[in-house]
Motif scaffolding. Structure first.
Motif, PDB file in Angstrom:
ATOM      1  N   ARG A 186      40.143  59.315  -3.050  1.00  0.00           N
ATOM      2  CA  ARG A 186      39.298  60.397  -3.581  1.00  0.00           C
ATOM      3  C   ARG A 186      40.056  61.230  -4.644  1.00  0.00           C
ATOM      4  O   ARG A 186      39.440  61.513  -5.876  1.00  0.00           O
ATOM      5  CB  ARG A 186      39.024  61.483  -2.402  1.00  0.00           C
ATOM      6  N   SER A 201      39.201  61.674  -8.816  1.00  0.00           N
ATOM      7  CA  SER A 201      39.132  62.988  -9.524  1.00  0.00           C
ATOM      8  C   SER A 201      39.970  62.834 -10.494  1.00  0.00           C
ATOM      9  O   SER A 201      39.474  63.317 -11.594  1.00  0.00           O
ATOM     10  CB  SER A 201      39.728  63.985  -8.502  1.00  0.00           C
ATOM     11  N   GLU A 225      35.909  61.100 -11.660  1.00  0.00           N
ATOM     12  CA  GLU A 225      34.860  60.636 -10.620  1.00  0.00           C
ATOM     13  C   GLU A 225      34.935  61.869  -9.532  1.00  0.00           C
ATOM     14  O   GLU A 225      35.579  61.353  -8.488  1.00  0.00           O
ATOM     15  CB  GLU A 225      34.927  59.115 -10.429  1.00  0.00           C
ATOM     16  N   GLU A 226      34.430  62.796  -9.784  1.00  0.00           N
ATOM     17  CA  GLU A 226      34.461  63.915  -8.657  1.00  0.00           C
ATOM     18  C   GLU A 226      33.486  63.629  -7.436  1.00  0.00           C
ATOM     19  O   GLU A 226      33.917  64.222  -6.436  1.00  0.00           O
ATOM     20  CB  GLU A 226      34.164  65.196  -9.438  1.00  0.00           C
ATOM     21  N   GLU A 227      32.442  62.911  -7.674  1.00  0.00           N
ATOM     22  CA  GLU A 227      31.521  62.778  -6.791  1.00  0.00           C
ATOM     23  C   GLU A 227      31.400  61.284  -6.232  1.00  0.00           C
ATOM     24  O   GLU A 227      30.621  60.589  -6.503  1.00  0.00           O
ATOM     25  CB  GLU A 227      29.923  63.345  -7.134  1.00  0.00           C
ATOM     26  N   LEU A 228      32.359  61.081  -5.297  1.00  0.00           N
ATOM     27  CA  LEU A 228      32.404  59.637  -4.851  1.00  0.00           C
ATOM     28  C   LEU A 228      31.496  59.412  -3.485  1.00  0.00           C
ATOM     29  O   LEU A 228      31.307  58.305  -3.225  1.00  0.00           O
ATOM     30  CB  LEU A 228      33.743  59.234  -4.275  1.00  0.00           C
ATOM     31  N   GLY A 229      31.081  60.538  -3.077  1.00  0.00           N
ATOM     32  CA  GLY A 229      30.041  60.438  -1.805  1.00  0.00           C
ATOM     33  C   GLY A 229      31.037  59.801  -0.497  1.00  0.00           C
ATOM     34  O   GLY A 229      32.318  60.145  -0.374  1.00  0.00           O
ATOM     35  N   GLN A 230      30.353  59.330   0.224  1.00  0.00           N
ATOM     36  CA  GLN A 230      30.804  58.679   1.514  1.00  0.00           C
ATOM     37  C   GLN A 230      31.776  57.306   1.195  1.00  0.00           C
ATOM     38  O   GLN A 230      31.377  56.491   0.091  1.00  0.00           O
ATOM     39  CB  GLN A 230      29.888  58.116   2.578  1.00  0.00           C
ATOM     40  N   GLU A 235      30.138  55.218  -1.939  1.00  0.00           N
ATOM     41  CA  GLU A 235      28.779  55.574  -2.291  1.00  0.00           C
ATOM     42  C   GLU A 235      28.555  55.497  -3.644  1.00  0.00           C
ATOM     43  O   GLU A 235      27.542  54.960  -4.217  1.00  0.00           O
ATOM     44  CB  GLU A 235      28.386  56.927  -1.404  1.00  0.00           C
ATOM     45  N   ALA A 236      29.234  56.299  -4.502  1.00  0.00           N
ATOM     46  CA  ALA A 236      29.166  56.289  -5.897  1.00  0.00           C
ATOM     47  C   ALA A 236      29.109  54.915  -6.421  1.00  0.00           C
ATOM     48  O   ALA A 236      29.895  53.856  -5.938  1.00  0.00           O
ATOM     49  CB  ALA A 236      30.338  57.355  -6.546  1.00  0.00           C
TER      50      ALA A 236
END
Length: 132
Positions: free
Chosen positions: A54, A58, A62-67, A92-93
């Motif tokens: 994660r 960041s 890529e801030e929104e990786l999801g699950q 997930e992303a």
């Protein structure tokens, strides 16, 4: 004082309870009352690598990786020593292979367990017999 202190006790047999901060961790070499030490190490590695992934994301924007799910597998040699570890990281992303490889490489540099897996970290062992 050390940065990390644990206490591990075994009353008999091959199961032990480790006190890690306020938590009890059950480990059993025979897999009867808890996971074995090799399985615990693989799970610990994955649980360190996941937040490092994660952070690597960041750093790459890529801030929104999801699950994220890591399916870890390990191979043992003829002496039941860990020979290899593999992670299948499900994210997930959706991003390209180059970004995925860059984030994975960054995560290796961030993950403390990844950094610790080296020969120089073998425990300095002192044995105290007749202690109880």
């Amino acid at each position: 004082m050390a940065d990390i202190e644990t206490s591990t006790v075994s009353e008999s047999g091959y199961a032990s309870t480790s006190q890690v901060g306020e938590f009890d961790l059950q480990i059993d070499a025979t897999d009867e009352t808890g996971p074995n030490p090799n399985a615990t190490l693989v799970a610990t590695y994955a649980s360190c690598y996941l937040p490092a992934f994660r952070v690597g994301g960041s750093q790459r924007g890529e801030e929104e990786l999801g699950q994220i799910q890591i399916d870890a597998s390990a191979e043992l040699d003829d002496h039941d020593d860990l020979e290899s570890i593999a992670f299948d990281v499900h994210v997930e992303a959706d991003f390209d292979d180059e970004t995925a490889a860059d984030i994975a490489e960054r995560a290796e540099g961030i993950c403390h367990v990844h950094s610790a897996l080296r020969e120089e970290l073998n425990a300095d062992v002192s044995v105290y017999t007749g202690a109880f």
